[in-house]
Design an enzyme around this catalytic site. Sequence first.
Site, PDB file in Angstrom:
ATOM      1  N   ASP A  30     -34.196 -14.522   4.126  1.00  0.00           N
ATOM      2  CA  ASP A  30     -35.339 -13.959   3.419  1.00  0.00           C
ATOM      3  C   ASP A  30     -34.956 -12.576   2.872  1.00  0.00           C
ATOM      4  OD1 ASP A  30     -38.678 -14.539   3.636  1.00  0.00           O
ATOM      5  OD2 ASP A  30     -38.008 -12.537   3.036  1.00  0.00           O
ATOM      6  N   ILE A  31     -35.379 -12.285   1.656  1.00  0.00           N
ATOM      7  CA  ILE A  31     -35.030 -11.012   1.014  1.00  0.00           C
ATOM      8  C   ILE A  31     -35.728  -9.832   1.686  1.00  0.00           C
ATOM      9  CG2 ILE A  31     -36.853 -10.887  -0.747  1.00  0.00           C
ATOM     10  CD1 ILE A  31     -34.669 -10.233  -2.797  1.00  0.00           C
ATOM     11  N   ASN A  87     -46.357 -21.698   5.594  1.00  0.00           N
ATOM     12  CA  ASN A  87     -47.636 -21.257   5.043  1.00  0.00           C
ATOM     13  C   ASN A  87     -48.081 -22.221   3.952  1.00  0.00           C
ATOM     14  OD1 ASN A  87     -47.832 -18.860   6.616  1.00  0.00           O
ATOM     15  ND2 ASN A  87     -46.384 -17.844   5.254  1.00  0.00           N
ATOM     16  N   HIS A 100     -41.666 -24.137   1.785  1.00  0.00           N
ATOM     17  CA  HIS A 100     -40.587 -23.465   2.515  1.00  0.00           C
ATOM     18  C   HIS A 100     -40.983 -23.259   3.954  1.00  0.00           C
ATOM     19  CE1 HIS A 100     -43.150 -20.394   0.637  1.00  0.00           C
ATOM     20  NE2 HIS A 100     -42.887 -19.612   1.685  1.00  0.00           N
TER      21      HIS A 100
END
Length: 114
Positions: A30-31, A87, A100
Amino acid sequence: MKNNIFSKIINNEIKVKIIYKDKYVTAFNDINPKSPIHIIIIPNIYIKNLNYIIKDNIIILGRMLFIASKLAKKYKINKSGYRVVINCNKNAGQKINYLHLHILGGCYLGDIIN
Ligand code: 5GP
């Protein structure tokens, strides 16, 4: 494919360090990590979110969870513990309209259910 970040990653239009890829799924960091380990796993085909899963996608969902467990082991968070999150839509805070799965670990994550 839709015009979103994860579609661009799958299409190689945006370069990220892929940490795992097979016929069904792709994983990368994750960024903006919310924990020391924060990995994203996405299907290689476009699915908007869990609401759009069809029976034929069951193998992909299974693969996402299977690879989550393998990556948790690889990144040595399997014993200390980790959380898997998907989510779906606004109330859950889904910001990217591409199915995702988050793997979060490497620290105490707190309770969200109890
Ligand atoms: P969501 O809130 O939709 O469940 O999670 C989206 C996640 O994607 C967020 O944790 C966010 O930090 C991550 N993200 C957003 N843009 C990028 C990007 O360009 N590259 C990577 N690797 N992760 C991203």
